[in-house]
Design a protein around this motif. Structure first.
Motif: not given
Lengths: 113, 145
Positions: A18, A22, A24-25, A28-29, A40, A50, A59, A62, A66, B72, B95, B99, B106
């Motif tokens: 858990r 959290v 990683m979530a 992600t956001l 990008a 990066f 990263t 993360f 992961l 890239f 994903y 998610f 949770l």
């Protein structure tokens, strides 16, 4: 007799699954916001993003989360469906080795930046 | 003396009888209708294993994109090829589902939405949000907007 494979540490894995989820979530956001801000759109921006300390740190975390999260999840799948101990032990070993390799690979990518 | 058989009331004390009593089993998977929450749950497992299998490809793509300006550009071109774009949309769904379903689990851990109706509604929300966002992402990458 103790079984060779399995989770002998139920609660700690349950909570690690858990906590890593959290972390990683949240990452992600943050990444979604960064992508919406156009990180990008060019190589220069992508590389600069990066290369910055905090992003590199996050990263890396993360990638580690992961790998740990995937280990617990995939191990649970093997434990649910694969019964013979030797087959299970082999699959567990291959999973750990693959994930350790991926963790090293991610570290190498971030290291070179 | 005859061998002990499960369910043989004369052969064992009462506690043993209960343990050996054949349990009702109904595992005809074609006749069991899985509720949506169960569907979300098994898809969480499937999407997780798909993401695990795709990890080397995803890390390779990430490495390529950061390697050089040419890398890239190459990564960007690859993402536009149907043979790569279509699996990528699948992974994007995996994903997003993992998610959203993860957040639902949770919340269930925190005893939020445990009642039958709430659990069903949150399962609908997981499916709708993950599929909706995947469509949105695919549309964006295909240049619809």
């Amino acid at each position: 007799m103790r079984t060779t494979t399995g989770a002998h540490y139920g609660l700690s894995d349950w909570i690690v699954q858990r906590i890593t989820a959290v972390a990683m979530a949240i990452y992600t956001l943050v990444m979604v916001v960064a992508l919406l801000c156009g990180v990008a759109t060019s190589y220069e921006r992508w590389h600069a993003f990066f290369s910055s300390g905090p992003v590199q740190f996050a990263t890396f975390l993360f990638a580690m989360c992961l790998c740990y999260h995937a280990w617990i999840g995939i191990r649970d799948i093997w434990m649910d469906y694969v019964k013979p101990v030797w087959v299970r032990l082999t699959l567990h070993s291959l999973t750990v080795l693959a994930l350790l390799g991926y963790a090293g690979w991610c570290l190498e990518i971030l290291w070179r930046l | 003396m005859p061998a002990f058989r499960p369910g043989d009331r004369m052969a064992a004390p009462r506690s043993k009888q209960l343990i050996n009593k054949p349990r009702p089993k109904f595992l005809d998977l074609t006749a069991i209708r899985l509720p949506l929450a169960g569907f979300v749950s098994i898809l969480h497992r499937i999407s997780g294993s798909v993401l695990f299998l795709a990890l080397p490809a995803l890390i390779a793509m990430f490495a390529l994109s950061l390697e050089s300006p040419e890398g890239f550009e190459r990564a960007r071109q690859l993402m536009r090829q149907p043979m790569i774009a279509i699996p990528l949309f699948g992974l994007a769904w995996a994903y997003l589902h993992h998610f959203c379903a993860g957040i639902r689990f949770l919340l269930l851990d925190l005893h939020i939405g445990l009642d039958k109706q709430g659990a069903h509604q949150s399962a609908i929300a997981v499916m709708a949000v993950s599929l909706g966002l995947t469509t949105l992402l695919a549309a964006k990458l295909l240049g619809v907007f």
